[in-house]
Enzyme design. Structure first.
Site, PDB file in Angstrom:
ATOM      1  N   CYS A  38       0.988  -1.341   0.112  1.00  0.00           N
ATOM      2  CA  CYS A  38       0.111   0.152   0.116  1.00  0.00           C
ATOM      3  C   CYS A  38       0.845   1.342   0.073  1.00  0.00           C
ATOM      4  CB  CYS A  38      -0.896  -0.064   1.079  1.00  0.00           C
ATOM      5  SG  CYS A  38      -1.535  -1.604   1.627  1.00  0.00           S
ATOM      6  N   HIS A  58      -9.147   3.727  -1.462  1.00  0.00           N
ATOM      7  CA  HIS A  58      -7.925   3.287  -1.313  1.00  0.00           C
ATOM      8  C   HIS A  58      -7.383   2.346  -2.415  1.00  0.00           C
ATOM      9  CE1 HIS A  58      -4.067   1.789   0.429  1.00  0.00           C
ATOM     10  NE2 HIS A  58      -4.495   0.891   1.066  1.00  0.00           N
TER      11      HIS A  58
END
Lengths: 389, 389
Positions: free
Chosen positions: B86, B335
């Site tokens: 991420c 996200h």
């Protein structure tokens, strides 16, 4: 902008190691890199790490870079996983060089690792497929060997290159690799063996294709100040070139050249202030035999269409004018995808220190050439023998 | 060492876009970045690119970075795909900044992309699983939400943090995201909604988890000379910190802190010559609500155990002392893994130019905080408002 130096470089054995993991393989490579430093060097001085892997398999998938450095005990060291298919660690090395040049870090670790043989053969085929263009070419059934087979066919058609020319890459590289105790396929092969091997993707046969390999490699890149403190004659990174190209073969104008190799080579030569004639040896990306021929032409070792002649005349043999793939190359040393780029740096470092298994006489400049996929990303580096300060 | 500046930054819409690909999403982000440059800028000036993606899915797998830049028409530009889960594009941005600082390049493109919603839900669960420790934690059945749930439980146990505290992250970030036309979940939610949502991994419920998102973001990083030519007041990268940490939760001493966030934050503050008190806003990595609380404490916004109080007192509300996640954060803006790090830079850039949807009053310094996995790799950047030369 300051210079970057290679302070140390090492690799694990390359091969099929069912008992090893990407972590244990990288441990070996890192230890070998530390051992290669001729003076004192404290690994605690490593400021940043760039690690290349294609990285599909049963183990750590996301964040494998930090997993490796934490496992080494380099706690907290910022670590980036780089993936540019088979050029992953060529690009990792490039970034380590850039980081040292920037002054942001004094020492950067570059390296790569791949565990390929633990996967089922289906999985491995899929895995290799992803190095090609996966949206169209892969889904239409083209294998990665098939991509290079098309390039070989085109080169044969355009320049009269023969299956024997291709086979000479295998003979030469296996001849070198047979002397390299860390090679995956460390045995010699005859021209007859290489010509008559079973077909993989016509015109490429088994001896025209590199193996599927486990392995790791590691390189310590440092500022001149740090390098000179730890070494009498550290190897200088004289030129660092890189380029991208169309990932899909179907998107390119020619099948007999990799434009990114041409651009990356030109950039590296320009930065180093030399040309191909000044090179004393080269490690080029011979994932398939045709790739080595294309490299000769794209990197200016010869004119277009002359690569077969170079091989026939032995120019790139160990005792020729431009010994190429003295390590055994991807063909014999092996091709653990992410470990290949920095693996080439290992050989160049050893050559320039007079420590190679197939040692070239008194080399000053060596080149490394690492290709991602069939030319989607290429790095070329020129390394220069260290001079005592 | 010279400074690096953000010349332009933009993002695609974040959301679920079955008609889009990683290429078309990145086109949007790149166009938005070019549009954000207030003067003239020729994309031909881009020297190198670093693109982040976790990158599993039905499309290009290996070499997707070069595939993106070639598609944009940036032919030959050396492009590296970065993967740190991420934090992929947080690290891509870091490398672009390093490259500009080095003088190797004058302009670097940093960015990221992810297409997550085209995969089956099983595939997506697998995919998110790979951001955690995959050798032990994943194979023992721990989901990624489960990893953060353990951190939330520990924080509740250690500091008395409540489900209401966690829910306040959702209320605040959805309040901000509702004003952001590019947010994935651009709607408000009440504290009651957020507290009473169905459980995902106890104590985390649906409103404590960010969505699965498609999207891309792009940032142009340039030398001062280039930046000042194209912009009256380019944004300066005042601090760039990064660190790695143990990828597996089971390998760490504490579940209520992410050591890599602490180290990366300290490095960024030190480089910028400021402390948390000097910040005017922050974008922190709120993949799960507890992650935002940990960020407050790890980055020094408050003492250990005080994050719940900060939320209760509205310190990080848009009209508070340190507005945080004015973009909507990962929770509401979305996200798209690889696009998140440079997506945060987009918001910081907009804030520092007075162009944000939820604009902070006259900010001088903003911080971005991007976490890979549950803390295996973290980048923290401090951006500073541009001053006219």
């Amino acid at each position: 902008m300051r210079d970057a130096y290679v302070l140390g470089a090492g690799q694990s054995s390359f091969g099929s190691f069912p008992e090893e993991t990407y972590l244990s393989l990288f441990d070996d490579a890192f230890d070998a890199a530390l051992d290669s430093v001729d003076g004192e060097f404290d690994p605690g001085a490593i400021d940043e790490a760039y690690l290349g892997t294609l990285g599909v398999g049963g183990r750590q998938i996301g964040l494998s870079g930090p997993a490796v450095t934490e496992h080494l005990g380099l706690h907290g060291v910022p670590t980036t996983r780089v993936e540019n298919a088979c050029a992953a660690s060529g690009f990792a090395f490039r970034q380590a060089v850039t980081a040292v040049k920037s002054g942001v870090v004094d020492v950067a670790l570059a390296g790569g690792y791949e565990v390929m043989t633990d996967a089922s053969s289906d999985h491995t085929r899929w895995w290799l497929g992803v190095s090609g263009e996966t949206e169209w070419e892969r889904t239409s059934g083209t294998t990665f060997a098939g991509v290079y087979a098309q390039m070989a066919s085109a080169h044969m058609d355009e320049y009269g290159t023969t299956a024997e020319d291709l086979s000479r890459v295998a003979v030469k590289n296996h001849g070198n690799g047979a002397k390299n105790p860390k090679a995956h396929l460390g045995f010699e092969c005859s021209l007859e063996d290489a010509v008559s091997a079973p077909s993989v993707a016509d015109p490429l046969n088994l001896y025209h294709c590199c193996p599927t390999t486990d392995g790791a490699s590691a390189v310590l890149v440092a500022s001149e100040e740090v390098a000179r403190e730890a070494s009498d004659a550290p190897v200088r990174v004289a030129g660092a070139g890189a380029a991208s190209g169309r990932v899909g073969l179907f998107q390119r104008e020619s099948l007999t050249s990799i434009p990114a190799s041409v651009s990356a080579g030109e950039a590296a030569y320009e930065q180093a202030g030399i040309g191909p004639d000044d090179l004393d040896f080269a490690e080029v990306h011979d994932c398939f035999a045709i790739a080595e021929l294309l490299a000769y032409e794209d990197l200016g070792f010869c004119e277009r269409g002359e690569a077969g002649r170079l091989l026939r005349e032995g120019v790139t043999d160990p005792d020729g004018e431009l010994p190429t793939n003295t390590s055994g190359g991807l063909k014999s040393k092996g091709h653990p995808i992410g470990a290949t780029g920095t693996g080439q740096i290992v050989e160049a470092f050893k050559q320039l220190r007079g420590e190679a298994y197939v040692q070239v006489d008194d080399p000053q400049y060596g080149l490394t050439h690492n290709v991602g996929g069939s030319g989607g990303g290429v790095t070329v580096h020129v390394l220069e023998r260290g001079e005592s300060a």
